[in-house]
Design a protein around this motif. Structure first.
Motif, PDB file in Angstrom:
ATOM      1  N   LEU A  95       0.801  -1.218   0.000  1.00 35.05           N
ATOM      2  CA  LEU A  95       0.000   0.000   0.000  1.00 35.05           C
ATOM      3  C   LEU A  95       0.839   1.276   0.000  1.00 35.05           C
ATOM      4  CD1 LEU A  95      -2.814  -1.059   2.486  1.00 35.05           C
ATOM      5  CD2 LEU A  95      -2.977  -0.845   0.004  1.00 35.05           C
ATOM      6  N   ALA A  96       2.046   1.207   0.531  1.00 34.72           N
ATOM      7  CA  ALA A  96       2.836   2.427   0.702  1.00 34.72           C
ATOM      8  C   ALA A  96       4.003   2.572  -0.267  1.00 34.72           C
ATOM      9  CB  ALA A  96       3.362   2.508   2.140  1.00 34.72           C
ATOM     10  N   ASP A  97       4.589   1.452  -0.695  1.00 38.71           N
ATOM     11  CA  ASP A  97       5.826   1.517  -1.486  1.00 38.71           C
ATOM     12  C   ASP A  97       5.542   1.517  -2.990  1.00 38.71           C
ATOM     13  OD1 ASP A  97       7.298   1.499   0.835  1.00 38.71           O
ATOM     14  OD2 ASP A  97       7.597  -0.670   0.832  1.00 38.71           O
ATOM     15  N   PRO A  98       6.437   2.149  -3.777  1.00 35.58           N
ATOM     16  CA  PRO A  98       6.272   2.115  -5.241  1.00 35.58           C
ATOM     17  C   PRO A  98       6.462   0.702  -5.782  1.00 35.58           C
ATOM     18  CG  PRO A  98       8.390   3.111  -4.646  1.00 35.58           C
ATOM     19  CD  PRO A  98       7.628   2.916  -3.368  1.00 35.58           C
ATOM     20  N   PHE A  99       5.845   0.436  -6.922  1.00 37.23           N
ATOM     21  CA  PHE A  99       5.973  -0.858  -7.583  1.00 37.23           C
ATOM     22  C   PHE A  99       7.011  -0.780  -8.686  1.00 37.23           C
ATOM     23  CE2 PHE A  99       1.477  -2.848  -6.865  1.00 37.23           C
ATOM     24  CZ  PHE A  99       1.576  -2.590  -5.502  1.00 37.23           C
ATOM     25  N   GLY A 100       7.625  -1.922  -8.998  1.00 31.76           N
ATOM     26  CA  GLY A 100       8.491  -2.010 -10.157  1.00 31.76           C
ATOM     27  C   GLY A 100       7.656  -2.020 -11.440  1.00 31.76           C
ATOM     28  N   THR A 101       8.323  -2.127 -12.572  1.00 28.65           N
ATOM     29  CA  THR A 101       7.614  -2.092 -13.851  1.00 28.65           C
ATOM     30  C   THR A 101       8.079  -3.241 -14.750  1.00 28.65           C
ATOM     31  OG1 THR A 101       9.270  -0.583 -14.767  1.00 28.65           O
ATOM     32  CG2 THR A 101       7.298   0.417 -13.798  1.00 28.65           C
ATOM     33  N   SER A 102       7.343  -3.404 -15.854  1.00 29.92           N
ATOM     34  CA  SER A 102       7.687  -4.348 -16.924  1.00 29.92           C
ATOM     35  C   SER A 102       7.656  -5.803 -16.483  1.00 29.92           C
ATOM     36  CB  SER A 102       9.074  -4.025 -17.514  1.00 29.92           C
ATOM     37  OG  SER A 102       9.110  -2.698 -17.980  1.00 29.92           O
ATOM     38  N   TYR A 119      -5.155  -2.638  -7.706  1.00 24.38           N
ATOM     39  CA  TYR A 119      -5.414  -3.115  -9.069  1.00 24.38           C
ATOM     40  C   TYR A 119      -4.802  -2.173 -10.100  1.00 24.38           C
ATOM     41  CZ  TYR A 119      -8.916  -6.227  -6.935  1.00 24.38           C
ATOM     42  OH  TYR A 119      -9.564  -7.177  -6.183  1.00 24.38           O
ATOM     43  N   HIS A 120      -4.965  -0.875  -9.860  1.00 20.49           N
ATOM     44  CA  HIS A 120      -4.370   0.113 -10.785  1.00 20.49           C
ATOM     45  C   HIS A 120      -2.844   0.021 -10.762  1.00 20.49           C
ATOM     46  CE1 HIS A 120      -7.888   2.224 -12.233  1.00 20.49           C
ATOM     47  NE2 HIS A 120      -8.343   2.413 -11.008  1.00 20.49           N
ATOM     48  N   LYS A 121      -2.271  -0.140  -9.561  1.00 13.62           N
ATOM     49  CA  LYS A 121      -0.808  -0.218  -9.454  1.00 13.62           C
ATOM     50  C   LYS A 121      -0.272  -1.493 -10.117  1.00 13.62           C
ATOM     51  CE  LYS A 121       1.204   1.268  -5.561  1.00 13.62           C
ATOM     52  NZ  LYS A 121       1.486   1.464  -4.109  1.00 13.62           N
ATOM     53  N   PHE A 122      -0.973  -2.597  -9.930  1.00 12.19           N
ATOM     54  CA  PHE A 122      -0.554  -3.841 -10.580  1.00 12.19           C
ATOM     55  C   PHE A 122      -0.616  -3.700 -12.099  1.00 12.19           C
ATOM     56  CE2 PHE A 122      -1.819  -6.332  -6.593  1.00 12.19           C
ATOM     57  CZ  PHE A 122      -0.515  -6.607  -6.250  1.00 12.19           C
ATOM     58  N   ALA A 123      -1.687  -3.093 -12.599  1.00 13.23           N
ATOM     59  CA  ALA A 123      -1.833  -2.928 -14.052  1.00 13.23           C
ATOM     60  C   ALA A 123      -0.680  -2.097 -14.621  1.00 13.23           C
ATOM     61  CB  ALA A 123      -3.173  -2.286 -14.380  1.00 13.23           C
ATOM     62  N   LYS A 124      -0.316  -1.040 -13.924  1.00 13.57           N
ATOM     63  CA  LYS A 124       0.782  -0.190 -14.389  1.00 13.57           C
ATOM     64  C   LYS A 124       2.117  -0.931 -14.363  1.00 13.57           C
ATOM     65  CE  LYS A 124      -1.191   4.306 -13.152  1.00 13.57           C
ATOM     66  NZ  LYS A 124      -1.114   5.478 -12.232  1.00 13.57           N
ATOM     67  N   SER A 125       2.238  -1.890 -13.463  1.00 14.11           N
ATOM     68  CA  SER A 125       3.495  -2.614 -13.321  1.00 14.11           C
ATOM     69  C   SER A 125       3.689  -3.702 -14.369  1.00 14.11           C
ATOM     70  CB  SER A 125       3.563  -3.265 -11.935  1.00 14.11           C
ATOM     71  OG  SER A 125       3.689  -2.286 -10.938  1.00 14.11           O
ATOM     72  N   LEU A 126       2.602  -4.105 -15.021  1.00 10.02           N
ATOM     73  CA  LEU A 126       2.675  -5.195 -15.988  1.00 10.02           C
ATOM     74  C   LEU A 126       2.968  -4.710 -17.400  1.00 10.02           C
ATOM     75  CD1 LEU A 126      -0.420  -7.246 -14.767  1.00 10.02           C
ATOM     76  CD2 LEU A 126       1.911  -8.159 -14.911  1.00 10.02           C
ATOM     77  N   ASN A 127       3.671  -5.525 -18.152  1.00  6.98           N
ATOM     78  CA  ASN A 127       3.782  -5.308 -19.589  1.00  6.98           C
ATOM     79  C   ASN A 127       2.420  -5.540 -20.234  1.00  6.98           C
ATOM     80  OD1 ASN A 127       6.552  -4.692 -19.960  1.00  6.98           O
ATOM     81  ND2 ASN A 127       7.096  -6.846 -19.689  1.00  6.98           N
ATOM     82  N   GLU A 151     -12.188  -1.967   0.028  1.00 10.77           N
ATOM     83  CA  GLU A 151     -12.457  -1.862  -1.403  1.00 10.77           C
ATOM     84  C   GLU A 151     -11.622  -0.743  -2.030  1.00 10.77           C
ATOM     85  OE1 GLU A 151     -14.217  -3.953  -3.356  1.00 10.77           O
ATOM     86  OE2 GLU A 151     -14.279  -5.123  -1.498  1.00 10.77           O
ATOM     87  N   GLU A 152     -11.478   0.356  -1.296  1.00  9.38           N
ATOM     88  CA  GLU A 152     -10.680   1.483  -1.791  1.00  9.38           C
ATOM     89  C   GLU A 152      -9.219   1.074  -1.990  1.00  9.38           C
ATOM     90  OE1 GLU A 152      -9.958   6.186  -0.633  1.00  9.38           O
ATOM     91  OE2 GLU A 152     -10.443   4.756   0.949  1.00  9.38           O
ATOM     92  N   ALA A 153      -8.688   0.334  -1.031  1.00 14.66           N
ATOM     93  CA  ALA A 153      -7.297  -0.126  -1.135  1.00 14.66           C
ATOM     94  C   ALA A 153      -7.133  -1.117  -2.284  1.00 14.66           C
ATOM     95  CB  ALA A 153      -6.861  -0.771   0.176  1.00 14.66           C
ATOM     96  N   LYS A 154      -8.111  -2.011  -2.454  1.00 15.15           N
ATOM     97  CA  LYS A 154      -8.056  -2.960  -3.569  1.00 15.15           C
ATOM     98  C   LYS A 154      -8.001  -2.231  -4.901  1.00 15.15           C
ATOM     99  CE  LYS A 154     -10.733  -6.670  -1.410  1.00 15.15           C
ATOM    100  NZ  LYS A 154     -12.022  -7.376  -1.446  1.00 15.15           N
TER     101      LYS A 154
END
Length: 258
Positions: free
Chosen positions: A188-195, A217-225, A210-213
């Motif tokens: 919830l607090a740390d940046p995610f890696g990418t690609s 979800y948005h952070k996971f999507a940004k992290s994926l190719n 629900e708000e945290a989920k």
């Protein structure tokens, strides 16, 4: 903190890297006192001397202090889908996938993933990032020693190939352990890696609001190719996946839209 227990926590940290001082002292002390008294020891000093000599006693100690509970191949049918359907598609896009096991607990999940990936790639080419907010479980995961109950869903051929039996416990083979890098990370607090090509985050999202989920979800999507896959737990179906940039690839597997 009594001097006896304080010395014990120091010795355990030197031996294993596990810092018992980070656990609630009263609960941990009570749990371990009960354990060593049942084994016939009269102090933490006597108990450390015993577990330092005896593998089985040491493994029982590790089992007792583990708070996080996970299993190898938990919900086996989902891992079967990963092995037979999802992973071949990932490997068509890249021969060296970037893989992240998020909220990995005590290591069963990333090690399971390594064992599955080994069916397609040489282990020297399997690299998995495994993260959890709890530093203590990293130490346990790096040791790679688990009670028999953690392997109840693991296939017999996998047990024979990648585990060494020690009494009632099983030790993960070094060749599997080398594929996984453990790091501390707060979802919830740390940046995610990418690609990333595959992210596994199972059985943790249910504990969030629900708000945290939605944030995750948005952070996971940004992290994926593009076309990368998010694999969630069997009680964590994502409704309205499209609003996060996902489409359903299979039950509990979500593909990042192009």
């Amino acid at each position: 903190m009594s001097g006896d227990y304080e010395q014990f926590t120091y010795q355990i940290k030197m031996k294993t890297g596990i810092d018992l001082a980070l656990y609630k002292e009263a609960q941990m002390k009570r749990r371990l006192t009960s354990l060593y008294e049942k084994k016939g020891y009269g102090s933490f000093k006597e108990y450390f001397s015993a577990i330092n000599r005896d593998h089985t006693l040491f493994n029982e100690f590790l089992d007792r202090i583990t708070i996080n509970v996970s299993e190898f191949y938990r919900n086996y049918k989902r891992w079967e889908v990963l092995e037979k359907t999802i992973l071949p598609k990932v490997l068509k896009r890249t021969k060296r996938p970037r893989v992240w096991s998020a909220a990995c607990s005590s290591g069963e999940e990333p090690y399971t993933l390594a064992m599955i990936m080994a069916k397609y790639l040489p282990l020297s080419e399997v690299k998995i990032l495994a993260t959890d907010i709890d530093e203590n479980v990293h130490s346990r995961a790096k040791l790679g020693i688990y009670p028999e109950r953690s392997l109840q869903e693991a296939p017999e051929d996998i047990k024979r190939k990648y585990f060494i039996k020690e009494g009632g416990f099983y030790k993960v083979a070094d060749e599997i352990k080398r594929t996984v890098s453990f790091k501390t990370h707060n979802l919830l607090a740390d940046p995610f890696g990418t690609s990333y090509d595959l992210i596994i985050c199972r059985n943790v999202l249910i504990y969030f609001t629900e708000e945290a989920k939605e944030l995750l979800y948005h952070k996971f999507a940004k992290s994926l190719n593009p076309e990368g896959i998010l694999f969630v737990g069997s009680t964590e179906q994502i409704f309205n996946a499209g609003q996060y940039g996902f489409e359903v690839e299979d039950t509990f597997f979500y593909k990042k839209s192009l």
